[in-house]
Each structure stands twice: as C-alpha cells, then as structure tokens.
Design a protein around this motif. Structure first.
Motif, PDB file in Angstrom:
ATOM      1  N   HIS A 176      52.583  31.610  36.870  1.00 18.25           N
ATOM      2  CA  HIS A 176      51.569  32.326  37.644  1.00 18.25           C
ATOM      3  C   HIS A 176      52.184  33.506  38.387  1.00 18.25           C
ATOM      4  O   HIS A 176      51.590  34.588  38.462  1.00 18.25           O
ATOM      5  N   LEU A 177      53.379  33.327  38.928  1.00 17.07           N
ATOM      6  CA  LEU A 177      54.045  34.418  39.633  1.00 17.07           C
ATOM      7  C   LEU A 177      54.283  35.594  38.688  1.00 17.07           C
ATOM      8  O   LEU A 177      54.029  36.757  39.042  1.00 17.07           O
ATOM      9  N   LEU A 178      54.738  35.321  37.473  1.00 17.33           N
ATOM     10  CA  LEU A 178      54.991  36.398  36.517  1.00 17.33           C
ATOM     11  C   LEU A 178      53.702  37.116  36.150  1.00 17.33           C
ATOM     12  O   LEU A 178      53.664  38.355  36.102  1.00 17.33           O
ATOM     13  N   TRP A 179      52.629  36.359  35.894  1.00 21.10           N
ATOM     14  CA  TRP A 179      51.355  37.008  35.544  1.00 21.10           C
ATOM     15  C   TRP A 179      50.906  37.926  36.687  1.00 21.10           C
ATOM     16  O   TRP A 179      50.445  39.051  36.438  1.00 21.10           O
ATOM     17  N   MET A 180      51.038  37.457  37.938  1.00 15.71           N
ATOM     18  CA  MET A 180      50.605  38.259  39.077  1.00 15.71           C
ATOM     19  C   MET A 180      51.447  39.522  39.210  1.00 15.71           C
ATOM     20  O   MET A 180      50.919  40.606  39.492  1.00 15.71           O
ATOM     21  N   GLU A 181      52.746  39.405  39.034  1.00 18.01           N
ATOM     22  CA  GLU A 181      53.618  40.577  39.134  1.00 18.01           C
ATOM     23  C   GLU A 181      53.247  41.621  38.085  1.00 18.01           C
ATOM     24  O   GLU A 181      53.220  42.825  38.372  1.00 18.01           O
ATOM     25  N   ILE A 182      52.975  41.159  36.868  1.00 19.87           N
ATOM     26  CA  ILE A 182      52.605  42.086  35.803  1.00 19.87           C
ATOM     27  C   ILE A 182      51.304  42.794  36.143  1.00 19.87           C
ATOM     28  O   ILE A 182      51.194  44.021  36.018  1.00 19.87           O
ATOM     29  N   ALA A 183      50.292  42.034  36.589  1.00 22.52           N
ATOM     30  CA  ALA A 183      48.990  42.632  36.898  1.00 22.52           C
ATOM     31  C   ALA A 183      49.063  43.559  38.102  1.00 22.52           C
ATOM     32  O   ALA A 183      48.480  44.650  38.104  1.00 22.52           O
TER      33      ALA A 183
ATOM     34  N   GLU B 257      52.012  22.993  44.814  1.00 25.08           N
ATOM     35  CA  GLU B 257      51.396  23.737  45.914  1.00 25.08           C
ATOM     36  C   GLU B 257      52.446  24.559  46.660  1.00 25.08           C
ATOM     37  O   GLU B 257      52.211  25.737  46.991  1.00 25.08           O
ATOM     38  N   LYS B 258      53.591  23.960  46.937  1.00 22.12           N
ATOM     39  CA  LYS B 258      54.658  24.707  47.601  1.00 22.12           C
ATOM     40  C   LYS B 258      55.097  25.892  46.740  1.00 22.12           C
ATOM     41  O   LYS B 258      55.404  26.970  47.260  1.00 22.12           O
ATOM     42  N   GLY B 259      55.120  25.685  45.417  1.00 15.76           N
ATOM     43  CA  GLY B 259      55.464  26.779  44.519  1.00 15.76           C
ATOM     44  C   GLY B 259      54.474  27.922  44.616  1.00 15.76           C
ATOM     45  O   GLY B 259      54.860  29.100  44.613  1.00 15.76           O
ATOM     46  N   GLU B 260      53.180  27.595  44.720  1.00 13.08           N
ATOM     47  CA  GLU B 260      52.168  28.638  44.833  1.00 13.08           C
ATOM     48  C   GLU B 260      52.276  29.371  46.165  1.00 13.08           C
ATOM     49  O   GLU B 260      52.165  30.602  46.219  1.00 13.08           O
ATOM     50  N   LEU B 261      52.497  28.628  47.248  1.00 13.72           N
ATOM     51  CA  LEU B 261      52.661  29.271  48.548  1.00 13.72           C
ATOM     52  C   LEU B 261      53.871  30.208  48.534  1.00 13.72           C
ATOM     53  O   LEU B 261      53.823  31.325  49.077  1.00 13.72           O
ATOM     54  N   HIS B 262      54.934  29.773  47.887  1.00 13.32           N
ATOM     55  CA  HIS B 262      56.135  30.609  47.768  1.00 13.32           C
ATOM     56  C   HIS B 262      55.818  31.882  46.990  1.00 13.32           C
ATOM     57  O   HIS B 262      56.337  32.969  47.290  1.00 13.32           O
ATOM     58  N   ASN B 263      54.976  31.750  45.943  1.00 11.73           N
ATOM     59  CA  ASN B 263      54.611  32.926  45.146  1.00 11.73           C
ATOM     60  C   ASN B 263      53.999  34.016  46.014  1.00 11.73           C
ATOM     61  O   ASN B 263      54.369  35.203  45.921  1.00 11.73           O
ATOM     62  N   TYR B 264      53.058  33.630  46.884  1.00 11.28           N
ATOM     63  CA  TYR B 264      52.383  34.622  47.709  1.00 11.28           C
ATOM     64  C   TYR B 264      53.346  35.263  48.705  1.00 11.28           C
ATOM     65  O   TYR B 264      53.290  36.469  48.950  1.00 11.28           O
ATOM     66  N   TRP B 265      54.231  34.442  49.249  1.00  5.84           N
ATOM     67  CA  TRP B 265      55.199  35.004  50.188  1.00  5.84           C
ATOM     68  C   TRP B 265      56.178  35.927  49.470  1.00  5.84           C
ATOM     69  O   TRP B 265      56.569  36.966  50.019  1.00  5.84           O
ATOM     70  N   HIS B 266      56.542  35.586  48.254  1.00  6.85           N
ATOM     71  CA  HIS B 266      57.425  36.455  47.471  1.00  6.85           C
ATOM     72  C   HIS B 266      56.743  37.790  47.175  1.00  6.85           C
ATOM     73  O   HIS B 266      57.386  38.850  47.277  1.00  6.85           O
TER      74      HIS B 266
ATOM     75  N   GLY C 158      45.946  35.143  53.953  1.00  9.01           N
ATOM     76  CA  GLY C 158      44.645  34.728  53.438  1.00  9.01           C
ATOM     77  C   GLY C 158      44.767  33.940  52.138  1.00  9.01           C
ATOM     78  O   GLY C 158      44.094  32.919  51.951  1.00  9.01           O
ATOM     79  N   LEU C 159      45.626  34.397  51.237  1.00  6.03           N
ATOM     80  CA  LEU C 159      45.821  33.711  49.960  1.00  6.03           C
ATOM     81  C   LEU C 159      46.467  32.343  50.150  1.00  6.03           C
ATOM     82  O   LEU C 159      46.120  31.378  49.462  1.00  6.03           O
ATOM     83  N   MET C 160      47.391  32.234  51.083  1.00  7.13           N
ATOM     84  CA  MET C 160      48.024  30.944  51.348  1.00  7.13           C
ATOM     85  C   MET C 160      47.021  29.952  51.926  1.00  7.13           C
ATOM     86  O   MET C 160      47.025  28.763  51.570  1.00  7.13           O
ATOM     87  N   ALA C 161      46.132  30.435  52.801  1.00 12.06           N
ATOM     88  CA  ALA C 161      45.085  29.559  53.352  1.00 12.06           C
ATOM     89  C   ALA C 161      44.134  29.100  52.254  1.00 12.06           C
ATOM     90  O   ALA C 161      43.745  27.928  52.188  1.00 12.06           O
ATOM     91  N   PHE C 162      43.770  30.018  51.371  1.00  9.56           N
ATOM     92  CA  PHE C 162      42.888  29.684  50.260  1.00  9.56           C
ATOM     93  C   PHE C 162      43.566  28.686  49.327  1.00  9.56           C
ATOM     94  O   PHE C 162      42.936  27.736  48.837  1.00  9.56           O
ATOM     95  N   SER C 163      44.855  28.871  49.096  1.00 13.37           N
ATOM     96  CA  SER C 163      45.611  27.956  48.241  1.00 13.37           C
ATOM     97  C   SER C 163      45.636  26.548  48.816  1.00 13.37           C
ATOM     98  O   SER C 163      45.469  25.557  48.094  1.00 13.37           O
ATOM     99  N   LEU C 164      45.841  26.435  50.129  1.00 12.94           N
ATOM    100  CA  LEU C 164      45.843  25.118  50.771  1.00 12.94           C
ATOM    101  C   LEU C 164      44.478  24.439  50.672  1.00 12.94           C
ATOM    102  O   LEU C 164      44.392  23.223  50.479  1.00 12.94           O
ATOM    103  N   ALA C 165      43.414  25.236  50.763  1.00 12.91           N
ATOM    104  CA  ALA C 165      42.069  24.673  50.606  1.00 12.91           C
ATOM    105  C   ALA C 165      41.871  24.137  49.191  1.00 12.91           C
ATOM    106  O   ALA C 165      41.296  23.060  48.992  1.00 12.91           O
TER     107      ALA C 165
END
Length: 283
Positions: free
Chosen positions: A185-192, A226-235, A249-256
């Motif tokens: 997911h991190l790679l897809w986001m970076e590309i987009a 989940e921790k991996g996704e939170l790390h993605n947004y911070w990265h 905002g994205l981290m809050a949405f991810s936790l939800a």
C-alpha cells in the motif's frame, strides 16, 4: 486474442518463504498463460523447508533461463524479496505473484496489452477472487473496464492486492526494505502521489488463497498491519508527500477502520460459535 507461445516483456517476481507446498501451483499458473512472461524470478526469502531447492528442481521442467531462483540470506520479508527480484528483472514490466496464489490464464495477455496501449499508466491492478479451494476457477464473463485510481482513494483504502499488480520497471520507487506489513500500500501511494497514473481493471484475474484480514497467515496479524498503515501515513508526511493535518486525519480514519475490522471479526467468530452450539444441540 490468444497469443499462445508468444512472450511479453514482463518479469514475474514471486517472494517465497516456506512455500514448498504451494509454489508449484503458483508457477504452474504462470506457465499456463496464453501470453508467456519473459521470465519468472522466485526469491527464496530464507526458507528452511527446501523451497529454493524445490523450485530449482521445478526449473528442470521449464527453460532454465525462464524460471530462476534468487536466495536471500535470512528471512528479510516480502518487501525486500520483491525488491531483489525487481532489481534482477530484465523485463520492461514487473508483475507480482505470491507463492500461495495463482492467476487466470489470460492475466498477462490482458494486463500487458492494456499497459502497452496506455503508456501513461505506471501501475495497473485488477480484480480478484478469494478462494482457499484450489478447484475454484475464475470467470471472465465480461470485458474488463478500467478505473483510474485517484491518490485520495489510495490514501483512504488499498483497492489493489499485490498479486494483481503490474508496474513499469522504470518506476523510481520500491517497496520499503524490511517493512513487513502494508508495504505494498505504501508503494502504491507513493507512485500515485508522485503524479504517476494508477489504474484498476475490473476483470478478476487473480485467485487469492485467503481473506485479506481475519484469516490465517500475515493477514491475521491485524494490529501489526494497523501499525504498518499508521507508519505509512507518517512516512508520507516525513517525506513531504502529505502534510501534517492530512497525516493526522488519515491516521484517525485508519484507527476507525481498524476498530470496525475487529468488530467484524468478533461478530464472525461469535456467529460461528453459535452455529456450532446449535449443530451440537441438534445431534
């Protein structure tokens, strides 16, 4: 249009960790393509069950230059394994497959033709089916429709499974080395977010062996994911691809979303127990 015995400039990368029981079927689904890829690179990620030697034996059934094995020192994770295969690849395009999944016979033909005729697209994914039963087949009952995936959608959700993705080898991004969860997911986001185009085809061209969460394997490690996704947004924030308010905002949405997943899994388990109790009562 079938292109039997033709070859596409596509390198298939398969990370494999203790995959001796499933890797032959995965490779077989590649060998059965109507349009063959240029090569298949299996990256043995520190397996100790003989996976690497088993794939070398399988290579004797095919052209040795077609099925190759890279062996990593120790288990480094799928992200590093995919990067190693990517670096060794000779193809203009890279397609990823997991060692316990398989492809529809038209996967390479459909997807490569799309990428070839859409030079503005950097990454293309497609639909999939979840089927632990190896007898389940994929159905292409309608022509594939293409959907452009905007960066905002990718930030909120991951609509692409890794075994569906074909990417141009020249893309200047890679999986984060050593990252064990949500590295795709991190790679897809970076590309987009870099301005490159991401597309999803509607055709179900991949058969995934397990549910994306709440099942066995890595997908069951929900908090780690989940921790991996939170790390993605911070990265993405630290690299300047998104701002601090967006990251929060994205981290809050991810936790939800995480809490919702927990409730869904808990409900499924409770329903299963109730069904079991009812069945036992009726016996």
């Amino acid at each position: 249009m079938s292109q039997l015995n033709a070859v596409a400039p596509v390198s298939v990368v398969i990370p494999a960790f203790r995959a001796k029981a499933t890797i032959a079927e995965a490779i077989g689904s590649v060998a059965g393509q109507t349009l063959l890829p240029l090569e298949v690179i299996v990256v043995d990620d520190g397996s100790k069950d003989g996976t690497g030697d088993f794939v070398k034996e399988l290579a004797l059934r095919y052209d040795r230059d077609w099925l190759k094995v890279l062996e990593l020192r120790g288990n480094q994770g799928a992200a590093s394994a995919r990067n190693a295969g990517w670096s060794a690849a000779r193809g203009e395009f890279i397609a990823f497959l997991d060692a316990d999944d398989r492809w529809h016979p038209n996967k390479i033909e459909y997807q490569y033709e799309y990428m070839r005729t859409h030079p503005d697209v950097a990454l293309c994914g497609h639909d999939y089916c979840i089927a632990p039963d190896s007898e389940t087949d994929l159905n292409l009952a309608h022509p594939a429709l293409d959907e452009h995936i905007r960066p905002l959608r990718l930030l909120l959700f991951n609509p692409l499974v890794t075994p569906s993705v074909m990417v141009r080898a020249s893309v200047p991004f890679r999986f984060m080395p050593g990252k064990r969860h949500t590295d795709d997911h991190l790679l897809w986001m970076e590309i987009a977010l870099s301005g490159l185009h991401v597309v999803k085809l509607s055709a179900p061209l991949a058969l995934i062996s397990k549910a994306l969460y709440g099942a066995g394997g890595l997908s069951s490690q929900m908090w780690a994911m989940e921790k991996g996704e939170l790390h993605n947004y911070w990265h993405l924030k630290t690299t300047g691809m998104i701002g601090l308010p967006a990251a929060i905002g994205l981290m809050a949405f991810s936790l939800a979303k995480y809490v919702r997943r927990l409730l869904i899994v808990a409900f499924r388990r409770a329903a299963s127990l109730v069904r079991g109790d009812i069945h036992a009562t009726l016996q």
